[in-house]
Design an enzyme around this catalytic site. Structure first.
Site, PDB file in Angstrom:
ATOM      1  N   HIS A 111       0.843  -1.195   0.000  1.00  0.00           N
ATOM      2  CA  HIS A 111       0.000   0.000   0.000  1.00  0.00           C
ATOM      3  C   HIS A 111       0.877   1.243   0.000  1.00  0.00           C
ATOM      4  O   HIS A 111       1.841   1.325   0.774  1.00  0.00           O
ATOM      5  CB  HIS A 111      -0.910   0.004   1.227  1.00  0.00           C
ATOM      6  CG  HIS A 111      -1.839   1.185   1.269  1.00  0.00           C
ATOM      7  ND1 HIS A 111      -2.931   1.299   0.435  1.00  0.00           N
ATOM      8  CD2 HIS A 111      -1.822   2.308   2.039  1.00  0.00           C
ATOM      9  CE1 HIS A 111      -3.547   2.445   0.690  1.00  0.00           C
ATOM     10  NE2 HIS A 111      -2.907   3.074   1.651  1.00  0.00           N
ATOM     11  N   VAL A 146     -10.278  -2.804   4.947  1.00  0.00           N
ATOM     12  CA  VAL A 146      -9.351  -2.352   3.901  1.00  0.00           C
ATOM     13  C   VAL A 146      -8.119  -1.694   4.525  1.00  0.00           C
ATOM     14  O   VAL A 146      -8.236  -0.794   5.369  1.00  0.00           O
ATOM     15  CB  VAL A 146     -10.061  -1.361   2.951  1.00  0.00           C
ATOM     16  CG1 VAL A 146      -9.077  -0.809   1.924  1.00  0.00           C
ATOM     17  CG2 VAL A 146     -11.220  -2.054   2.245  1.00  0.00           C
ATOM     18  N   ASP A 147      -6.940  -2.169   4.117  1.00  0.00           N
ATOM     19  CA  ASP A 147      -5.653  -1.591   4.528  1.00  0.00           C
ATOM     20  C   ASP A 147      -5.515  -1.527   6.054  1.00  0.00           C
ATOM     21  O   ASP A 147      -4.953  -0.583   6.606  1.00  0.00           O
ATOM     22  CB  ASP A 147      -5.462  -0.188   3.937  1.00  0.00           C
ATOM     23  CG  ASP A 147      -5.525  -0.188   2.422  1.00  0.00           C
ATOM     24  OD1 ASP A 147      -5.127  -1.197   1.816  1.00  0.00           O
ATOM     25  OD2 ASP A 147      -5.982   0.814   1.852  1.00  0.00           O
TER      26      ASP A 147
END
Length: 318
Positions: A111, A146-147
């Site tokens: 990321h 998410v992330d």
């Protein structure tokens, strides 16, 4: 050298991080190999690169498909490739909870931010807008959020005068190409890394009431505070090359029975074996952490004050 880990890479576009992983895998000493490149975009340019490098590919558009149904199909391709790990390298699609659960602790993502900052998109612009001195990238475990998974490694990238989101993103991408292969290699070999095994054992041991870590005879040990030891981490102990957790049994009979029934898991440790301790091996592949936790609790009970074991019994009833 242990057998190489088999990795499937998921992409949606050009696949530059996929390329970084693929070319790192060509080194003889790389501990993983790429066995599949899969995509939700049949026109993804990265697929052509994978084909040129003789890496098997799979592609299908997700459009019009239920998320879980699509993940079942791409999951079947990963299973068919006999992959043990999944690397998300620019895979721009949310994953179903079932898929994430199937690959828990075995799926990594890259990321372009220093997580937990700037989850989601437009990370470089957001770092610029915030006036940050650095942007960067993170490799993390994939979870349902998410992330949001555990960050395994990061690289900072300085923000310079005159940077735009585009110029900054290019430098962050260079950092990604260095960080992802290195982190993946370290993660797939963690079961053979004594430092990582010790860190995991420590988490379980110190989760027990009133315990502390303290070396004993040159080895990391765990004991009740101001009390007796209930576990010892063994690495090259008395010349023994095995990496193991030493725990207390009820005596020689139980120790011998365990070793006879499962000699791949248990062994009689030097010095401590005479007192009924048994070695539980940690270096034969992925450790059975449920077994480790069970033995730590059992061994802890053998030395803990009764007031603590009563509290533990009461908690277990709930």
């Amino acid at each position: 050298m242990p057998e190489k880990a088999r990795v499937a890479i998921l992409i949606s576009g050009t696949g530059t991080n996929m390329a970084a992983l693929l070319y790192a895998a060509k080194a003889d000493d790389c501990p993983y190999e790429v066995v599949l490149v899969a995509s939700n975009n049949p026109d993804a340019p990265g697929l052509r690169l994978a084909d040129a490098e003789n890496i098997p590919t799979w592609a299908k558009s997700h459009k019009g498909m239920d998320r879980a149904a699509f993940d079942t199909e791409i999951g079947a391709a990963i299973e068919d490739a006999q992959a043990g790990y999944v690397a998300l390298a620019g895979y721009m699609r949310l994953l179903s909870p079932e898929f994430v659960a199937r690959w828990q602790h075995r799926m990594l993502n890259i990321h372009p931010s220093l997580l937990p900052k700037y989850k989601g998109l437009d990370t470089c612009q957001r770092a610029l807008d915030a006036g940050d001195s650095h942007a960067g990238c993170s490799v993390h475990l994939v979870t349902a959020e998410v992330d949001d998974g555990e960050v395994l490694a990061q690289t900072k990238v300085a923000i310079t005068d005159g940077d735009t989101a585009e110029t900054l993103a290019r430098r962050v991408q260079f950092a990604e190409h260095q960080l992802f292969p290195r982190t993946l290699a370290r993660w797939v070999t963690r079961y053979h890394a004594p430092d990582w095994l010790l860190s995991e054992v420590t988490k379980y041991a110190l989760a027990l009431p009133e315990t502390e870590a303290r070396d004993t005879h040159g080895s990391p040990g765990f004991r009740c505070i101001k009390g007796k030891y209930f576990a010892i981490f063994s690495q090259n102990h008395h010349g023994d090359e095995r990496v193991a957790l030493l725990v207390k049994t009820s005596g020689q009979d139980e120790m011998n029975t365990l070793i006879e029934a499962d000699p791949e898991t248990y062994h009689r440790p030097a010095y401590y074996g005479a007192s009924g301790w048994v070695g539980v091996r940690l270096d034969t592949g992925e450790p059975d952490w449920d077994l480790v936790e069970t033995w730590l609790r059992k061994s802890w009970r053998a030395v803990a004050p009764k007031r603590l074991t009563k509290l533990m019994d009461a908690a277990d009833e709930f």
